[in-house]
Design an enzyme around this catalytic site. Structure first.
Site, short mmCIF file in Angstrom:
data_model
loop_
_atom_site.label_atom_id
_atom_site.label_comp_id
_atom_site.label_asym_id
_atom_site.label_seq_id
_atom_site.Cartn_x
_atom_site.Cartn_y
_atom_site.Cartn_z
N SER A 34 0.85 -1.16 0.03
CA SER A 34 -0.06 0.06 -0.24
C SER A 34 0.71 1.27 0.17
O SER A 34 1.83 1.34 -0.87
CB SER A 34 -1.06 -0.18 1.11
OG SER A 34 -1.90 0.88 0.83
N HIS A 84 -7.58 -5.50 -1.10
CA HIS A 84 -6.33 -4.96 -0.79
C HIS A 84 -5.71 -5.51 0.76
O HIS A 84 -4.64 -5.13 0.96
CB HIS A 84 -6.64 -3.68 -0.36
CG HIS A 84 -5.48 -2.42 0.00
ND1 HIS A 84 -4.74 -2.03 -1.13
CD2 HIS A 84 -5.33 -1.86 0.96
CE1 HIS A 84 -3.88 -1.19 -0.57
NE2 HIS A 84 -4.16 -1.08 0.61
#
Length: 651
Positions: free
Chosen positions: A512, A624
């Site tokens: 991320s 994610h």
């Protein structure tokens, strides 16, 4: 004889979480394990009984939202029925569970009324689909339909495309099973608390501009009277709880002074006078838990809780730890339990707190902390066998100065089985967020890297939580600036301290924001011999339009408005792809709506176009959160690809 940590250990580690104390002071908790055969997570309910663990549920499912009625007759929890989350009741004396709700869209959260006669719960109703409208259950003849979108908040990571729904509040009578709607409309209602039988404390996100509304307004409503607004800072309401005597509200709120870098703060509100006191103003640390970790499951955040009419306890993210504090309605605060640890679950009575605590060498257990004696007693041993059989590396804390003199905190692991006189490669691991933080907690990925023979460096660059507000805010508008200097200063500090670190065999990875920073690093230095970027950002110009949060996150973090292409491009790692000579592995999830896979695609094609050393691994059915909550087999594959890449390029 101990063994080293392996990638497969995710199937050996148990997660104990979400402790709850009943009125009879018996404790329940959730225990989650990963089932290799089912390739799924299993969460069951347990009760601590006479020093032993009594299992209360046995189905292969995931439970959440455990609550005890005030008379201790019932417990409730949320589990799936016909693929929708519903409320179930379980008698504390034993017996089979009873399904309480049959909501067609499922239930979001639930709790008992004070008198135990009702259950209040939240549902999300689709716009234009009222209570009386039933959808067809026969899907076999259903044809594909277009999705009409007229909102900016139309998708979300882990959920995909969103139907236009609004959260409503309902109540169901436990005797008659009749339900009623308390709050509903084209806005999201959250019932935080009931005082007595007819005083509701709730919030709503009603706004004339919902696309750019990130605010909740808090109200108190007494019976049929008009609701009274409770003053809060613009932003989100994290938790509200009424004192036992019903005279005060304990409020945890997340303001927007620094957008999503703003510290969560704790306040006490006097319901009668309307006075509001900022309890944590002098701490300059955020209330709650913001640790980045990869093994804790089924966590229910509980940042603050009353323990009497005038006293309360709360959690603080504090210099790499999460600690327990006490406060009072007079505004006094003091630490109760400070250590090199991570408190990731809490429930409390007037005399003691039950805490879920992890450390670098412990995935987590439950503890009882006595407020008078200050004694900490371990209650569970769900990971004892794993800890005793495994060589877990406890890192050293490090503190160093960045290029501009900023003090930075972090940790360094020696390789498992380290021997003097050897030479070892090192990997730097960078957390996401950026407003999370590495902490004094168990991190399986770090232990795997150490077991593979690497020194492991992980630091909290500016932008990380658990430090001052100015430190957390310092990254905004400066991605790739001071944060990059902080990480590289850490590399120079630790390689200068230990001559056994092989300076020619350094690796870097992160996910991320950590993936962004990995991309940025290899475009600005050749210090590393290999790199792995995970769920990353490479292009802020396109990220703005494809991420579920891109249109406002870019404003907040890069501080570049829509037309400021130059600034977005300046902070985009893909701009510097010509300078990338480090072999770079790109790991990305197909269903990542936070950092969409097109970010990985762009970077891969740009590197291959220039005939750079790279590889692209795409994970199906993953979002994610692959490294934390993804399908177990894909979590294994992710770590296998990551370690194999470093094994290939680091001698």
């Amino acid at each position: 004889m101990t063994r080293k940590t392996s990638i497969q250990d995710i199937f050996k580690i148990n997660s104990v979480s979400s402790p709850k104390v009943g009125a009879d002071q018996r404790i329940t908790t959730l225990i989650t394990h990963l089932d290799e055969e089912k390739n799924d997570y299993i969460t069951n309910l347990y009760r601590l009984q006479d020093g032993a663990m009594q299992q209360l549920t046995y189905q292969p499912e995931r439970l959440s939202n455990i609550r005890h009625s005030n008379d201790d007759q019932w417990m409730l929890f949320i589990a799936k029925a016909d693929d929708k989350p519903q409320v179930f009741l379980l008698n504390t004396a034993g017996g089979e569970r009873v399904q309480l709700t049959k909501e067609k869209e499922g239930v979001n959260s639930a709790d008992f009324s004070n008198d135990g006669k009702k259950v209040y719960y939240h549902v999300s109703n689709e716009k234009g689909n009222g209570e009386g409208e039933e959808k067809s259950k026969d899907e076999k003849d259903k044809k594909p339909e277009p999705v009409v979108i007229d909102r900016m908040k139309y998708k979300a990571d882990s959920l995909g495309l969103l139907k236009e729904k609004y959260q409503a509040v309902k109540a169901i009578d436990l005797e008659t099973r009749e339900d009623e709607i308390l709050f509903e409309g084209e806005e999201n209602f959250t019932l935080h608390e009931m005082i007595g039988g007819d005083v509701y404390v709730y919030s709503t996100d009603d706004s004339e501009d919902p696309d750019f509304n990130f605010n909740q307004t808090l109200y108190i409503k007494n019976g049929d009277q008009q609701p009274k607004e409770v003053p809060t800072a613009e932003g989100g309401v994290v938790k509200v709880e009424a004192s036992p005597d019903g005279e005060h509200l304990l409020i945890v709120e997340m303001g927007r002074e620094f957008e999503n870098a703003t510290h969560a703060t704790l306040h006490v509100y006097n319901i009668d006078t309307g006075d509001k006191k900022h309890i944590t103003e002098g701490l300059d640390k955020p209330v709650g838990d913001y640790v980045a970790a990869d093994t804790q499951q089924a966590i229910e955040p509980n940042p603050a809780q009353w323990i009497s009419d005038t006293r309360f306890v709360f959690l603080v993210s504090d210099n790499g730890s999460v600690n327990l504090y006490e406060g009072s309605v007079q505004g006094e605060t003091r630490p109760l339990l400070e250590d090199r640890h991570h408190i990731f679950g809490m429930d409390a009575t007037e005399d003691f707190a039950v805490l879920a605590i992890s450390s670098h060498a412990s995935p987590g257990e439950l503890y009882r902390f006595d407020f008078d004696s200050k004694k900490l007693e371990q209650l569970t041993h769900v990971n004892r066998t794993y800890v005793e059989e495994t060589e877990l590396v406890d890192p050293e804390d490090i503190t160093f100065n960045s290029e501009d003199g900023t003090e930075v905190h972090g940790w360094f692991m020696k390789p498992a089985g380290f021997e003097d006189g050897g030479s070892y490669p090192m990997i730097t691991n960078i957390h996401g967020g950026p407003h999370a933080f590495y902490g004094n907690t168990f991190f399986h990925e770090m232990q795997v890297l150490a077991a593979k023979g690497y020194g492991v460096l992980f630091v909290n660059p500016r932008g990380s939580h658990s430090y001052s507000q100015s430190f957390v805010d310092a990254v905004r508008g400066d991605y790739g600036g001071g944060d990059y200097s902080d990480i590289m200063a850490g590399v120079e500090y630790i390689t200068g301290k230990y001559d056994w670190i092989d300076q020619d065999n350094l690796g870097v990875t992160g996910g991320s924001y950590g993936g962004f920073m990995t991309n940025w690093i290899v475009g600005h230095t050749n210090r590393f011999k290999a790199a792995v970027t995970q769920r990353s950002i490479c292009n802020w110009v396109s990220f703005r339009g494809v991420s579920d949060i891109g249109y406002y996150f870019t404003d907040w973090q890069i501080q570049a408005e829509f037309g400021d292409i130059d600034k977005m491009w300046h902070h985009s790692p893909i701009k510097y792809v010509d300078a990338i000579d480090t072999p770079l592995l790109i790991l990305h999830s197909e269903r990542d709506f936070r950092c969409p896979i097109e970010q990985g695609e762009q970077l891969y094609i740009a590197l291959k176009y220039q005939k750079k050393e790279t590889q692209f691994v795409r994970f199906p059915e993953a979002d994610h959160n692959l490294s934390r909550t993804g399908k177990p087999n894909l979590r294994i594959e992710r770590l296998t690809h990551l370690t194999d890449w470093f094994g290939k390029y680091l001698d």
